[in-house]
Design an enzyme around this catalytic site. Structure first.
Site, PDB file in Angstrom:
ATOM      1  N   LYS A   1     -50.747 -15.021 -53.069  1.00 12.37           N
ATOM      2  CA  LYS A   1     -51.285 -14.954 -54.439  1.00 12.37           C
ATOM      3  C   LYS A   1     -50.316 -14.335 -55.442  1.00 12.37           C
ATOM      4  O   LYS A   1     -50.370 -14.640 -56.627  1.00 12.37           O
ATOM      5  CB  LYS A   1     -52.584 -14.147 -54.422  1.00 12.37           C
ATOM      6  CG  LYS A   1     -53.727 -14.817 -53.680  1.00 12.37           C
ATOM      7  CD  LYS A   1     -54.305 -15.965 -54.483  1.00 12.37           C
ATOM      8  CE  LYS A   1     -55.584 -16.502 -53.837  1.00 12.37           C
ATOM      9  NZ  LYS A   1     -56.142 -17.615 -54.640  1.00 12.37           N
TER      10      LYS A   1
ATOM     11  N   ASP B   1     -66.380 -28.081 -48.802  1.00 11.95           N
ATOM     12  CA  ASP B   1     -66.513 -28.830 -50.058  1.00 11.95           C
ATOM     13  C   ASP B   1     -65.301 -29.726 -50.321  1.00 11.95           C
ATOM     14  O   ASP B   1     -65.455 -30.838 -50.838  1.00 11.95           O
ATOM     15  CB  ASP B   1     -66.733 -27.880 -51.246  1.00 11.95           C
ATOM     16  CG  ASP B   1     -65.535 -26.995 -51.513  1.00 11.95           C
ATOM     17  OD1 ASP B   1     -65.128 -26.270 -50.587  1.00 11.95           O
ATOM     18  OD2 ASP B   1     -64.998 -27.023 -52.643  1.00 11.95           O
TER      19      ASP B   1
ATOM     20  N   SER C   1     -51.411 -17.942 -45.173  1.00 12.21           N
ATOM     21  CA  SER C   1     -51.643 -17.558 -46.572  1.00 12.21           C
ATOM     22  C   SER C   1     -51.688 -16.055 -46.808  1.00 12.21           C
ATOM     23  O   SER C   1     -51.334 -15.586 -47.900  1.00 12.21           O
ATOM     24  CB  SER C   1     -52.935 -18.207 -47.066  1.00 12.21           C
ATOM     25  OG  SER C   1     -53.987 -17.952 -46.150  1.00 12.21           O
TER      26      SER C   1
END
Lengths: 317, 317
Positions: free
Chosen positions: B44, B201, B297
């Site tokens: 991030k 999703d 990640s």
């Protein structure tokens, strides 16, 4: 050290990590040599490979043996496997299943003994007498020590000269190899050994100038419960500048930092080098603004309980 | 990607690890890009830095804001700190103390809201109206996506061209950056997204060709509970070849492998890429004998309980 490059090539080359947070915290440039990333999860592969590869064909044909329930057992079993040498490991009958299974997984024959060091050595000697196996001692072996030195060779080939290098002391194999290369190459000013207060035989021996026996140690740093041999003590006397002992709490705090902030799985024995750095800076044995190498010796810890807990928490799907 | 090199320079360059065991297990050459080693413990930082550094001086003077309780919150707070920009983070009032403290530790102002996404967005919008803050959205922001792409730029600059690259999908920022660089550079044949079955999703959206709402996800992969935005869905449609969904058990097994065998602390969201590789090989979506990059990640997991247990076991000295 002429064989260093070959061993280097055969061992996994392991990463060197740095951390801005650690550098800010210590006021030093710290380089972490990650032997937890080594084959078998510890530096032990280097020494086992070097010692075993130098046996004669006849010795290799007769087979090899060691007694250990720890990282050295797995390293010897692994090298035995990749070298096609019959390997026997004497393990205490209370060794955890996970270690027995890992060692057996490399194809070694496991012989159980009672948990005392005498029982283990007796069982080992008996098998040597019967079968002519060659003992690959975990640290009282010059070729094991030279193999262990290659971690420092790799480290310093990347970082250049260092002010300090810090390695843990158990039986003394790693510090013997580390300190010999550091001093004989002229590339490191000071060599410091890290030892648990609760297993401080090397510290006491170093201060008295003669080997002091290890009492029954209860330290969490299970890899450092062994005691020096005359061979490793001779290297320590010649090349090590200071031994810093650390408390159990200091070990766990350093371990937590390395897991949480540096994101590496390391075992308590390895955490002692960071504890010793922090303590040495605070006590003035280590000068701030220095360039420092830490040898992280291994990362074999039992994570079964941790993951059992996680598995209980997940939603089945 | 013209700014990629600058971001690369400012972000921590993160190590790429390999494992003989993993290569034998998969029959592939697998390269693991360790964004758990990144500043703030996750990829991030790359996106937050890129987005924030491109604000105008006026925008920087007014301050920045985001709503998150996870890795993005800490990344924005950290970049705000090193850039001297007033930073406000809206966090749910049930956020763990450890995350609130870490974010506050970087000097950000914390504003609490109720735990629903609506409450968080409302609180955020209200502060934007009042103070003129600029929102740094965790993934619905092109500069955040371009920043995230630099992990792949670094990976492929070391490994050379890849057959597959696999990244996790939460809101879609990482897979958008990864897949764009992979395909536009022509250096990767197939891009695969990894997603928990319990937060699928992106998989459903990909298969139906239009965004499907995320139901309330309970997956252990807490970083992947968010849903796609129109921007990230457009990148996925254009550049992603397949999305592989994995079960909670598969996620935990892969996480255990990465901790135990590769000795790295990674979070469940990151483990999905290894689960997807194993599943893809078994289902034939991924061909064996391939050269594969996995984007790990992040590594932010709560280790307090684990170390509390260890502390209880040590002998006081």
């Amino acid at each position: 050290m002429e064989r260093a490059r070959e061993i280097e090539h055969i061992a996994n080359y392991t990463s060197i990590l740095t951390s801005r947070t650690l550098n800010e915290m210590t006021g030093c440039d710290v380089y972490i040599k990650c032997e937890n990333f080594q084959r078998g999860g510890a530096f032990k592969f280097r020494g086992a490979y070097n010692a075993i590869s130098q046996l004669t064909d006849e010795e290799k044909d007769r087979g090899i043996i060691t007694h250990s329930s720890g990282n050295h057992a797995q390293a010897v079993a692994y090298v035995g496997k990749i070298s096609g040498i019959k390997t026997t490991i004497v393990m205490p009958d209370n060794a955890p299943d996970v270690k027995v299974d890992a060692t057996r997984g490399y194809g070694a024959e496991i012989v159980f003994s009672e948990a005392t060091i005498e029982s283990r050595e007796n069982a080992c000697n008996k098998l040597i007498d019967e079968h002519g196996y060659t003992l690959i001692h975990p640290y009282d072996n010059l070729n094991v020590i030279i193999g262990a030195a290659t971690a420092s060779v790799e480290l310093i080939s990347e970082t250049g000269p260092l002010d300090y290098i810090i390695a843990p002391i158990g039986g003394g194999g790693l510090i013997s190899g580390t300190s010999s290369y550091a001093k004989l190459s002229g590339k490191v000013k000071y060599v410091i050994g890290a030892e648990p207060e609760l297993a401080n035989d090397a510290y006491l021996s170093f201060k008295k100038g003669e080997i002091q026996p290890q009492q029954t140690p209860v330290t969490i740093a299970d890899g450092l419960r062994t005691m020096l041999s005359p061979l490793t003590f001779s290297f320590i006397k010649e090349h090590v500048d200071e031994i810093i002992t650390v408390s159990e709490t200091e070990i766990v705090e350093a371990m937590k930092f390395l897991w949480e902030r540096m994101k590496i799985v390391i075992e308590p024995s390895s955490a002692t080098v960071l504890s010793a750095l922090i303590k040495g800076l605070s006590d003035g044995q280590i000068k701030t603004d220095s360039k420092i190498g830490l040898i992280i010796s291994g990362g074999n810890v039992d994570l079964e309980g941790f993951f059992d807990n996680i598995k209980k928490q997940i939603v089945k799907n």
